[in-house]
Design an enzyme around this catalytic site. Structure first.
Site, short mmCIF file in Angstrom:
data_model
loop_
_atom_site.label_atom_id
_atom_site.label_comp_id
_atom_site.label_asym_id
_atom_site.label_seq_id
_atom_site.Cartn_x
_atom_site.Cartn_y
_atom_site.Cartn_z
CG HIS A 1 5.53 -5.73 -4.82
ND1 HIS A 1 4.40 -5.62 -3.95
CD2 HIS A 1 6.28 -4.85 -4.39
CE1 HIS A 1 4.35 -4.56 -3.60
NE2 HIS A 1 5.57 -4.05 -3.65
CG ASP B 1 -17.09 -9.30 -19.65
OD1 ASP B 1 -16.22 -10.07 -19.90
OD2 ASP B 1 -16.87 -8.07 -19.44
N GLY C 1 0.90 -1.13 0.13
CA GLY C 1 0.08 -0.08 -0.14
C GLY C 1 0.72 1.28 0.04
CB CYS D 1 5.40 -4.13 0.05
SG CYS D 1 6.19 -2.51 -0.34
CE1 TYR D 2 1.50 1.24 5.68
CE2 TYR D 2 -0.36 -0.55 5.66
CZ TYR D 2 0.43 0.41 6.17
OH TYR D 2 -0.29 1.31 7.29
CE LYS E 1 -13.40 -9.20 -21.64
NZ LYS E 1 -14.23 -8.01 -21.47
CD GLU F 1 2.66 -8.45 -5.18
OE1 GLU F 1 3.14 -9.32 -4.84
OE2 GLU F 1 2.35 -7.33 -4.94
#
Ligand code: XMP
Length: 516
Positions: free
Chosen positions: A175, A234, A59, A86-87, A372, A177
């Site tokens: 990170h 969608d 964050g 991180c944060y 998606k 990710e």
């Protein structure tokens, strides 16, 4: 969908990182359900699905600053492993009695972390000792909590990773990710499976059958549904799914708001003819043009169009005999970007943020928690034609948010032509399927030109082509220069209103994909 298939997944608490959605995607890539909650969501809500692990995202705030978000005691007391990124890591360190301070230098971008493999921690299974990771922080943990094992250090940060209480709590300053972190997937996998003992039970095939059961439970046996069908992936997948659940109690309404691409209403209706759906075509373009006349603010445009959409649905639903439910193809990024998960409102996707409060129908949004690519895979599983699934995304408000300045018929017509030329060139080059989205934007910026010795003073068309995997982030697609030049030449030659063509090469972030 009921909670059963979510049980045992990973909950992500969002502290505002731009990468929060990416964490959720990564977890789902391992076929484990993940759900994002805003950092201040009630604890009872967070644990409703009985998660087996909790991830605290990064964050932008500073632990050392006033008013920085705190961590609910209940999170650590719940008993499942917690991973702070991180944060999130700094928050854990602070909560457990460590010390976080503003670092001397901050670390941004690629950094090498040396891991202490001798700790034998599960999170390090199969990972070498020196790894390039992605850092983005200013504050740092200068004293880890008492009893914590520091198992990673970078050149400027002696505590880049710590573990506490036998990996019940893990903190990573970098990170895992993001793609730029080597072995990030391996670390997340170790957390999810080796530390949290999750089962890979988030299978899209099972999801389909459970979702169909869920829809049957939700919608009463005699209730009817109307679906706003846009011609996009969608809403088409949502309609195909719900039609499997309720059969002919579903009526689809395709509203031509006048902001469609060239020849789109006709071609979309033709594509629907091949599907087992009852589709009503409503041409409401004059109504929409009237409503949007003189509206310039992007948010106002979106809300005006969203509201009128629902009104048109309601009156069409009434005309065809009434309906209790409005089905929409809302997907997860729409929900997130409309600020419904607790972050900033980036833009109100008309099918989330633009709904009027006094709407008479109940909302049915079976794809609300999917990305998606998951929707495309589900579409293929339930037999939706590849023609639909491969179409580039198109925003609900259509060309109205690609026509900057006055949204008037003659400008929309010019934009339609320019857009069709650009897409034609992309298709001819065989690049359509490689690109997430390509389109033209019309700008009310006039410039001087010369054509056949005559001075021209035309508007500007911007070409935009991006690659992306989920629209949360995007990069400019590197199109061949000859293609761009040919498109520019054709647009200026075939669309008299346009005098200049420019190329938008901005990524997301900092720009969004659409201009409004
Ligand atoms: P942005 O512009 O937010 O777009 O980067 C992300 C993706 O979402 C599409 N988009 C929309 N889709 N209703 C939709 O169904 C909307 O209101 C809407 N606005 C943007 C956009 O085309 C891109 O693929």
């Amino acid at each position: 969908m009921d909670c059963k298939d979510k049980r045992g997944g990973i909950v992500i608490l969002d502290f505002g990182s731009q990468y929060t959605q990416l964490i959720a995607r990564r977890v789902r890539e391992f076929e484990v359900y993940s759900e994002i909650f805003p950092r201040n969501a009630p604890f009872s809500k967070i644990t409703e699905s009985r998660p087996k692990g909790i991830i605290l995202s990064g964050g932008p705030m500073s632990i050392t600053g006033a008013g920085s978000p705190a961590l609910d005691d209940a999170i650590l007391e719940y008993g499942v492993p917690v991973l702070g990124i991180c944060y999130g890591m700094q928050l854990l360190a602070h909560k457990l009695g460590g010390r976080v301070e503003k670092g001397r230098l901050g670390e941004y971008g690629r950094t090498t972390v040396r891991f202490d493999k001798s700790t034998g921690l599960k999170i390090l299974g199969g990972i070498p000792s020196d790894v390039n990771v992605w850092m983005s922080h200013w504050d740092e943990v200068i004293r880890p909590p008492e009893g914590a094992v520091v198992f990673g250090a970078s050149e400027f940060g002696p505590c880049a990773a710590f573990s506490f209480d036998n990996e019940r709590v893990t903190g990573l300053q970098f990170h895992p990710e993001v793609e730029s972190t080597e072995y990030g997937r391996e670390m997340l996998s170790a957390f999810i499976f080796d530390i949290c003992a999750c089962e890979p039970n988030w299978k899209l095939g099972d999801w389909v059958s459970r979702s169909i059961d869920g829809i049957r439970e939700q919608v009463g046996p005699s209730e009817r549904i109307v679906c706003g069908l846009s011609g996009g992936v969608d809403s088409t997948v949502a309609a195909a799914l719900v039609s499997k659940a309720v059969g002919d109690r579903l009526d689809c309404i395709f509203v031509d708001h006048g902001f469609m691409r060239k020849d789109e209403p006709k071609s979309v209706m033709e594509m629907y003819r091949g599907m087992d759906l009852r589709v009503h075509h409503v041409n409401a373009s004059e109504k929409f043009l009237g409503a949007i006349s003189g509206v310039f603010s992007p948010e106002r445009k979106r809300k005006t169009i969203g509201e009128l959409f629902v009104r048109v649905f309601e009156s069409e639903a009434c005309r065809i005999g009434g309906a209790e439910w409005l089905l929409q193809g809302t997907i997860y990024p729409d929900v997130i970007e409309s600020g419904h998960v607790g972050g900033d409102v980036i833009k109100s996707h008309h099918n989330v943020g633009g709904l009027p409060e006094d709407m008479s129908m109940k909302l049915l949004e079976p794809l609300r928690e999917l990305f998606k690519d998951e929707v495309r895979r589900i579409g293929a599983l339930i037999g939706v034609s590849g023609d639909f699934l491969k179409r580039h995304p198109f925003p609900g408000p259509g060309l109205a948010i690609r026509c900057l300045g006055p949204v008037e018929k003659h400008r929309l017509d010019a934009l339609r032509e320019a857009d069709a030329i650009f897409l034609d060139e992309i298709r001819t080059a065989g690049l359509y399927d490689e690109i997430w989205q390509a389109f033209c934007v019309l700008l009310p910026v006039k410039s001087v030109g010369v054509a056949g010795d005559v001075r021209t003073y035309g508007e500007t068309a911007a070409l935009r082509a991006v690659t992306s995997s989920d629209a949360m982030t995007a990069s400019s697609a590197r199109l061949p220069w000859e293609l761009i030049e040919r498109a520019a030449k054709r647009i200026c030659g075939e669309v008299p209103m346009v005098g200049r063509v420019v190329m938008d090469v901005t990524g997301k972030p900092p720009a969004t994909i659409e201009w409004e």
